[in-house]
Enzyme design. Sequence first.
Site, PDB file in Angstrom:
ATOM      1  N   SER A  20      37.975  40.006  47.519  1.00  0.00           N
ATOM      2  CA  SER A  20      36.545  39.708  47.408  1.00  0.00           C
ATOM      3  C   SER A  20      35.836  40.949  46.879  1.00  0.00           C
ATOM      4  O   SER A  20      36.191  42.076  47.205  1.00  0.00           O
ATOM      5  CB  SER A  20      35.983  39.271  48.759  1.00  0.00           C
ATOM      6  OG  SER A  20      36.241  40.248  49.747  1.00  0.00           O
ATOM      7  N   GLY A  28      32.130  40.963  46.514  1.00  0.00           N
ATOM      8  CA  GLY A  28      30.690  40.794  46.664  1.00  0.00           C
ATOM      9  C   GLY A  28      30.102  40.041  45.482  1.00  0.00           C
ATOM     10  O   GLY A  28      30.576  38.956  45.128  1.00  0.00           O
ATOM     11  N   ASP A  64      30.428  40.514  42.519  1.00  0.00           N
ATOM     12  CA  ASP A  64      31.335  40.401  41.366  1.00  0.00           C
ATOM     13  C   ASP A  64      32.391  39.332  41.558  1.00  0.00           C
ATOM     14  O   ASP A  64      33.397  39.304  40.825  1.00  0.00           O
ATOM     15  CB  ASP A  64      32.003  41.761  41.088  1.00  0.00           C
ATOM     16  CG  ASP A  64      31.005  42.784  40.551  1.00  0.00           C
ATOM     17  OD1 ASP A  64      30.051  42.357  39.863  1.00  0.00           O
ATOM     18  OD2 ASP A  64      31.165  43.972  40.846  1.00  0.00           O
ATOM     19  N   GLY A  65      32.201  38.462  42.531  1.00  0.00           N
ATOM     20  CA  GLY A  65      33.087  37.318  42.652  1.00  0.00           C
ATOM     21  C   GLY A  65      34.310  37.565  43.507  1.00  0.00           C
ATOM     22  O   GLY A  65      34.375  38.527  44.282  1.00  0.00           O
ATOM     23  N   GLY A 109      31.561  38.530  53.738  1.00  0.00           N
ATOM     24  CA  GLY A 109      33.008  38.543  53.514  1.00  0.00           C
ATOM     25  C   GLY A 109      33.749  37.713  54.554  1.00  0.00           C
ATOM     26  O   GLY A 109      34.755  37.063  54.243  1.00  0.00           O
ATOM     27  N   ASP A 110      33.241  37.733  55.784  1.00  0.00           N
ATOM     28  CA  ASP A 110      33.875  36.940  56.836  1.00  0.00           C
ATOM     29  C   ASP A 110      33.647  35.450  56.588  1.00  0.00           C
ATOM     30  O   ASP A 110      34.547  34.629  56.805  1.00  0.00           O
ATOM     31  CB  ASP A 110      33.317  37.336  58.205  1.00  0.00           C
ATOM     32  CG  ASP A 110      33.517  38.822  58.484  1.00  0.00           C
ATOM     33  OD1 ASP A 110      34.487  39.403  57.966  1.00  0.00           O
ATOM     34  OD2 ASP A 110      32.688  39.396  59.214  1.00  0.00           O
TER      35      ASP A 110
END
Lengths: 336, 336
Positions: free
Chosen positions: B215, B217, B219-220, B246-247
């Site tokens: 991951s 953020g 930026d996909g 992210g979780d």
Amino acid sequence: MIVVVTPNPAVDVTYRVAEQRIGETQRVLDVARRPGGKGLNVGRVLDTTGTGTHAVLPLGGAAGRWIAEALDALGLAHTDVAIGGETRTTVTVVDDLAHPTMLGEPGPELGAEEWDAVTAAVTALLPGADALVVSGSLPRATDPGVVARWVAAARHHGVPSVVDCSGDALLAAASAGATVCKPNREELLDATGADDERSGARLLLERGATVVVVSRGSDGIAAHTADRVLDVPAVPGVSGNPTGAGDAATAGLVGALVGALDRALDRALDRATDGGPGSTAVLDDAVLLHALRSAAAHGAAAVLRPVAGEVDPADVARFLHPDHDHADTDRTRTPA
Amino acid sequence: MIVVVTPNPAVDVTYRVAEQRIGETQRVLDVARRPGGKGLNVGRVLDTTGTGTHAVLPLGGAAGRWIAEALDALGLAHTDVAIGGETRTTVTVVDDLAHPTMLGEPGPELGAEEWDAVTAAVTALLPGADALVVSGSLPRATDPGVVARWVAAARHHGVPSVVDCSGDALLAAASAGATVCKPNREELLDATGADDERSGARLLLERGATVVVVSRGSDGIAAHTADRVLDVPAVPGVSGNPTGAGDAATAGLVGALVGALDRALDRALDRATDGGPGSTAVLDDAVLLHALRSAAAHGAAAVLRPVAGEVDPADVARFLHPDHDHADTDRTRTPA
């Protein structure tokens, strides 16, 4: 045994970090947790110096359970009144570079039934008590009359009361006939609206307090009665952590008064017409001066300890019996 | 049911103050407490979107009891492993003027027997599980081999595993044959020492991971397998609180994979010679792309929520099925 009420206890957490910085993620290097609130500090110091205490405090939630377990681990007797809210936590962030930052939670509000339960717990302990101490702030939205009820209950049982509260709670305690009101100077002026210490003390005395003891940190400590002021200087040359020094001073004051009152009580009961041990008859100058010196010695000993609620009895003894003659520095004045 | 292990849970406390200031006493205007740690965030998001979970976590002290009660109140199934240490607390101080300040306690160290008890709790749940998720940091001084043991136990029971850890724990999970390693880009480069994402992913794949999902953020998010990279962009135009995004992405990934694996499992079991659902046979491009899109949608939905561990399922659905054609933006590459 001295009953010590802490109306708004707290889990005092101290976080040490490398450097305090706003807006960053900081690793906590060291965590210290201790049961806090002024009454618990007073009780711990009394216990350290051999005077038995029994804490009464409202406790709720996980923080409340933590405090109860910590008091058990310390071997302090306590009666917990279960409340619906979560006991507050205070977080102090320290480093070696800046002043500590203190973050204080607002704490729970208690319902009338919860305060009734605190009063019932206090009242149940009074018949076997040598003194009642009420110390610390009240939770948000608390009727200051609760303090008056505890003071009145103590009077009813012939137990002297010492109240270290601020604001309306201090005024209510005085009106209820507290034996000793013990604000610091700032709290006294703030609660009474007076411009000077003597005027503020007189306002509390006129309401009904027997003695008003005013602590002033490094400027010493004084006892005001209707007709005189006894002044004792702070122990000179002591520096360190002032947090909790006022609470240690209260402990020193109460411990000394209880000892003196025990001895004087039989004589006093013969002549006191009302108020019992609340009568100034038992609080003569010698007793008060001794109590003030004990307060100053305990306060100084607390300054030498890194955390609140602790003194080394050896420090207390050293400060209480120094080589110099008290008569050189202590003063008794009769105000104009 | 998805077993979610949180090796180092925390009580996440947020204090709102008027203005953050170092070295002063600040009144906390508002207190929020929530059960935290990346695994619990993943579990809460999965639960919100209708996928049943069972949390496994070591808990100790008053903070541990608070988390257990909070999970009960949220209706989340959990198996608590009692530890001797005190579960950590994180304090985040916020105002409207500066970035939040985060103070993170180091947390307890666990003994070998305590880790054995966590492993036993995980193993006991695996026979009925659709997947195992391990998410978040390990406590201080923890042998990263504990994560490898959980991954191996999952393989033994034919349960796919998704590991979002960092450092040596991430490497150990890959070596143990994790179905999915899901670091963010920084964690991937940090753990592998690689200079670029593809090289880092290859190192984990060579150790034994079936897929590496990275991951990034805004930026996909990408899925790396031995021979290809699938790329899905972040949902555009979403701003808010990235904490826990992210979780939520992990939750979206796992939920989608479990659904696909359920459907594919019977077919896969016919042809897989070893590794069962760990075989790439069941993780074809369509399944992986769907899982990546689900991850991106969940991550974006989490950004819209003020606290970690929450998504609005309506936001997830909106981001998962926008008006635009995925084929315009998603890419499948065969690296040189």
